[in-house]
Design an enzyme around this catalytic site. Structure first.
Site, mmCIF file in Angstrom:
data_model
loop_
_atom_site.group_PDB
_atom_site.id
_atom_site.type_symbol
_atom_site.label_atom_id
_atom_site.label_comp_id
_atom_site.label_asym_id
_atom_site.label_seq_id
_atom_site.Cartn_x
_atom_site.Cartn_y
_atom_site.Cartn_z
ATOM 1 C CG HIS A 64 -1.722 -0.045 -4.478
ATOM 2 N ND1 HIS A 64 -2.358 -1.103 -5.154
ATOM 3 C CD2 HIS A 64 -2.649 0.280 -3.568
ATOM 4 C CE1 HIS A 64 -3.571 -1.167 -5.028
ATOM 5 N NE2 HIS A 64 -3.977 -0.453 -4.074
ATOM 6 C CG ASP B 124 -5.420 1.806 -0.499
ATOM 7 O OD1 ASP B 124 -6.310 1.775 0.284
ATOM 8 O OD2 ASP B 124 -5.140 1.001 -1.606
ATOM 9 C CG HIS C 93 -2.074 -1.028 0.941
ATOM 10 N ND1 HIS C 93 -2.065 -2.151 1.777
ATOM 11 C CD2 HIS C 93 -3.119 -0.960 0.590
ATOM 12 C CE1 HIS C 93 -3.076 -3.014 1.485
ATOM 13 N NE2 HIS C 93 -3.890 -2.195 0.703
#
Length: 453
Positions: free
Chosen positions: A177, A214, A173
């Site tokens: 990504h 995220d 993460h």
């Protein structure tokens, strides 16, 4: 910045910026409240998980005292907040690249709509600035800068803020990504069944949500935050904890950068709300909710993409697909992502073991192998969603390409299973035997609790 107020759960409210800076130094969670009165978390408000706190964990799982949390987490927050509240925006570092590297990066951007786009190579060519470089390019090629009259310097500043708020120490993460999900989202926005209906606002929302979905991820999942009584779990009442934080942090960065400050107030409020709806849809615990709705729409043939609500729903589905599309990439890239996410799982498991917490599903390196994790994830999460996405697209070339990679990658992982697992699969008791992609309730729950491999 005089209109800016800092607030913590309604407990403290100051209007003076100097008082704000002092207050931020002391608080464990800081959120911004703009003129609209809509709360958003400050940039960088997510504390790095400092597991020294767990040494003082009581049997009930509480992390020490609030005083200790504030003391351990205050300096970085004060450093960022005190400068930003005085209107001083930290400057992005100057990245000097060899002209050959720049040329190769530009060449890759000319093929950014190809499914075999290598985000790892692109990140190296841009010296770790794949997210900023990709978003600037996509905003330009989609005509968003011109349409929304965005200032290029402000856009770049905002994107740097987003990229820097990803934790580079996370194996999975991280900003790479985010760039990978954004590139996938760009491919999905080009699908003929969807593209002809999309407005510039839809495209901007899709790209922004993909880039920030995220942001500030701590490298541990929601169950971990809940059982360690993390302040964000308390703030969001154990519901979509990480996704709520990603959304609120994104709003905070939009307001700090003033990227959309020139737009009408009603429009910016709508953008913030729609971004929240998109990012919250990535909660893996809501997988069945969205999959059931999508199946119903496709069965009833009642999707009307001329309608803004139906377009927004398909943007949610597109973002969910982009977020978990790694198993649909070519094997070389898919395998890298699988190893990265499992490394992140195992790190969490090691921390849980060290501090005598129950090890979360998929986080026990001694019991949960990478092949078994991936096969379960593909069977119970990825395959059902991507089959319905292919149905929606009319089995487009991209959809068939993705499903082909997915089948090949699943076979590759099966061949890498430990021998005892392979024999169990062949006897009919394996994780994906005779379920048609639908696992048992307990197996699906385990795959979901492990977050997004």
């Amino acid at each position: 910045m005089s209109c800016l107020m800092v607030e913590r759960c309604g407990e403290i409210l100051f209007e003076n910026p100097d008082q704000n800076a002092k207050c931020v130094c002391m608080l464990g969670d800081v959120r911004l409240r703009g003129q609209s009165g809509f709360p958003a978390e400050r940039r960088g408000s997510y504390p790095f998980i400092d597991f020294r706190l767990l040494n003082n964990t009581t049997y009930s799982g509480e992390i020490g005292t609030k005083k200790k949390v504030k003391r351990l987490l205050s300096f970085q927050r004060y450093f960022h907040a005190s400068r930003l509240l005085r209107g001083i925006i930290p400057q992005a570092p100057l990245h000097l690249l060899d002209e050959d590297y720049l040329g190769q990066a530009r060449h890759m951007l000319s093929k950014v709509g190809m499914w075999d786009f290598d985000i790892f190579l692109f990140d190296r060519l841009t010296n770790g600035n794949s997210l900023v470089t990709l978003l600037c390019h996509l905003f330009n090629t989609h005509g968003l800068i011109h349409h929304f009259k965005l200032d290029m310097v402000t856009l770049h500043r905002f994107l740097v803020m987003v990229q820097e708020d990803y934790h580079s120490q996370n194996p999975y993460h991280n900003a790479v990504h985010a760039a990978d999900v954004t590139q996938a989202m760009h491919c999905y926005l080009k699908e003929p069944k969807l593209a002809s209906f999309l407005t510039p606002l839809d495209i901007m929302l899709g790209l922004l949500a993909a880039a920030a979905h995220d942001v500030d991820h701590p490298g541990v999942n929601q169950p971990f935050l809940i059982k360690t009584n993390h302040h964000l779990a308390n703030l969001y009442q154990n519901m979509s904890v990480l996704e709520n934080h990603h959304w609120r942090s994104t709003i905070g960065m939009l307001r700090e950068s003033r990227l959309l400050a020139h737009l009408p107030k009603e429009m910016t409020q709508d953008i913030e709300q729609q971004l929240g709806s998109l990012i919250l849809a990535t909660d893996i615990n809501r997988q069945n909710e969205f999959l059931t709705r999508l199946k119903a729409h496709l069965h009833n043939k009642d999707l009307r993409l001329e309608d803004a609500q139906d377009r927004h729903f398909m943007l949610q589905i597109a973002l969910k697909c982009a977020d978990i599309c790694n198993p649909c990439r070519i094997w070389e890239m898919s395998k890298q992502w699988s190893e990265r996410v499992c490394e992140e799982f195992y790190r969490q498991g090691e921390l849980e073991q060290k501090f005598e917490l129950e090890i979360s599903p998929l986080c026990n390196q001694q019991k949960d192998s990478i092949p078994s994790i991936q096969i379960g994830f593909m069977s119970y999460i990825v395959e059902p969603l991507f089959r319905e996405w292919a149905h929606f697209t009319g089995n487009s070339a991209l959809s068939e390409n993705m499903l082909g990679h997915l089948a090949h990658n699943k076979d590759q992982w099966k061949s890498l299973l430990p021998r005892q697992h392979r024999s169990r699969d062949s006897s009919g008791s394996g994780p994906d035997h005779d379920h048609g992609g639908q696992g048992t309730e307990s197996e699906e729950r385990t795959a979901r609790e492990g977050d997004s491999p």
